[in-house]
Design a protein around this motif. Sequence first.
Motif, short mmCIF file in Angstrom:
data_model
loop_
_atom_site.label_atom_id
_atom_site.label_comp_id
_atom_site.label_asym_id
_atom_site.label_seq_id
_atom_site.Cartn_x
_atom_site.Cartn_y
_atom_site.Cartn_z
N GLY A 112 88.06 32.73 15.91
CA GLY A 112 89.13 31.80 15.53
C GLY A 112 89.15 31.36 14.08
N ALA A 113 88.33 31.96 13.21
CA ALA A 113 88.40 31.60 11.78
C ALA A 113 89.71 32.12 11.19
N HIS A 114 90.08 31.54 10.04
CA HIS A 114 91.37 31.91 9.44
C HIS A 114 91.11 32.67 8.14
N ILE A 119 83.81 25.56 5.07
CA ILE A 119 83.68 24.54 6.12
C ILE A 119 84.26 23.25 5.52
N ARG A 120 85.12 22.58 6.29
CA ARG A 120 85.72 21.33 5.81
C ARG A 120 84.87 20.16 6.29
N HIS A 152 88.09 27.50 8.29
CA HIS A 152 87.96 27.10 9.69
C HIS A 152 86.71 27.71 10.34
N LEU A 153 85.61 27.66 9.62
CA LEU A 153 84.36 28.17 10.20
C LEU A 153 83.82 27.23 11.26
N VAL A 201 78.61 43.22 6.52
CA VAL A 201 79.69 42.35 6.05
C VAL A 201 80.89 42.46 6.99
N THR A 202 81.21 43.69 7.40
CA THR A 202 82.35 43.90 8.29
C THR A 202 82.11 43.18 9.63
N GLU A 203 80.90 43.31 10.17
CA GLU A 203 80.60 42.67 11.46
C GLU A 203 80.72 41.14 11.37
N PHE A 204 80.21 40.57 10.28
CA PHE A 204 80.27 39.11 10.13
C PHE A 204 81.73 38.64 10.09
N VAL A 205 82.55 39.38 9.33
CA VAL A 205 83.95 38.98 9.19
C VAL A 205 84.67 39.13 10.53
N GLU A 206 84.43 40.23 11.23
CA GLU A 206 85.07 40.46 12.53
C GLU A 206 84.66 39.38 13.53
#
Length: 517
Positions: free
Chosen positions: A383-385, A428-429, A408-409, A372-377
């Motif tokens: 550039g995700a928010h 995702i928008r 902002h994925l 989970v940490t790796e995915f978020v990092e």
Amino acid sequence: MAILLSLGRFTLGRAVGVGFAKINGISLIRRTMHLQQNQAFVNGKWVGARSGETFEITNPANEQVIGTVPDMDVDDVNEAIGSAYDAFYDKGWHNSTAKERAALLKKWFHLLEINRQEIARIMTAESGKPIAESLGEISYGNSFVEWFAEEARRIYGEIVPTPQANRQMMLVKQPVGVAGLITPWNFPHAMITRKASAAIAAGCTVVIKPAEDTPLTALALTKLAEEAGFPKGVFNVITSSRKNAASIGELLCKSEKVAAISFTGSTEVGRLLYKQCSDGIKRIGLELGGNAPFIVFSSADLDKAVTGAMNSKFRNCGQTCISANRFLIQDEIHDEFIARLTEKIKALKIGDGSHDGVQIGPLINHSQVNKVTEFVEDAKQKGAHVVYGGHQLSQHGALFFEPTIITHLRDDMRLYKEEIFGPVVSVIRFKTEEEALQIANASQRGLAGYFYSNDLNQVFRVSKLLETGMIGINEGLISSAEAAFGGIKESGIGREGSKYGIDEYVYIKYLCYGSLE
Ligand code: SIN
């Protein structure tokens, strides 16, 4: 003092040392037993590993050891397979009647209901699941036992209209034999009952291999199966650490005495088991990973969508194959949806699942926390928010991760493409329905999908075009014993629950009565 819980037609209670339940108006009273076992169950006996080896089970909330169980290897498992095989063929389980099997399953169901508090305590201690969720899983898991007890008596064959006057043609359903059931840690109770009660209803015998992280719940269920009185060898449970898991999986898939495999877990392991079953052309049911899209169209009722998003995403801290994994939110309502969802996420109560009111417990183990940490990092770096969260919560314990929302994925991020299995909302928008469907269907996974819309034409269109085996339409919680659970694409083959769950454990035999006069 007794605590009473009212669940529809069930009244369940607990006084000190006593469990009681009222089921269909009949009162059942019994002493509660200590369900935590430290041995496996083979041929009707509680046994250790032949090697004498054991391994420890820890509580993910505090990493304290809560029990030890046998670390079995292929020799132990061969014995369990042999006992299931003998019980099926030599000791006559294949001739048991549907009514007998239904009666045993009902008895097991009643015992599971009476002992729900004790099972929940064990489940929360080994899985970290909040106690309310453990009780919810027990209701869900028990419902499969009840359902398949009922279905056992409706495994009908067919008499087929014959093209020749001197023939009679019949199709009958027979149990396949020994079923090897390999179950995951995220639903330590329900994934066992969903498989085992279908297999037993069909007339099979079972060898169950629970996940290394959560064998204690499996053994508690087994203690009650023993008490329900399944004949020796019909219900076997073997435990092993990670060290032996791969060789045991291979043995179950390759043994000529095992007729069918059912596995719930990752797509990677499912693919390997599928290959291993191919030599023996063995029947296999696979319920594998998902990457569920959760689409909110602009016509949706936003309150319902936010509730559905919370239910779908944060059930079991996001560690659910059908958890919403990619949130696709239409342009016009994007900001409003994010604002409302963020408020709900901030209000979640985090902590040890055995404490009152806790909604988010720990992740199951270090490898999940790292993932989970790796995915978020990875998303942050690209550039995700991060709207809220995004960190480990070491003040609670080493395995806690903050409920998180990220917008902002982009399609080069791991959060966009892979299943996170954690408490992270990835957004995702999108602008048009076509775009949403294109993004949703771009995945090779196809387990569950969700969408919210109040446009009837859109509801029908999207239901047809979304490439998943199950769809929640204006609904975030879709699991039920009555429903057919399963995926398409790389999310698996076969169905569990519903009347189709039995099909995994029977084959159709065609009988042609010829030369009739
Ligand atoms: C799973 O995560 O594999 C099962 C979830 C469910 O049955 O609802």
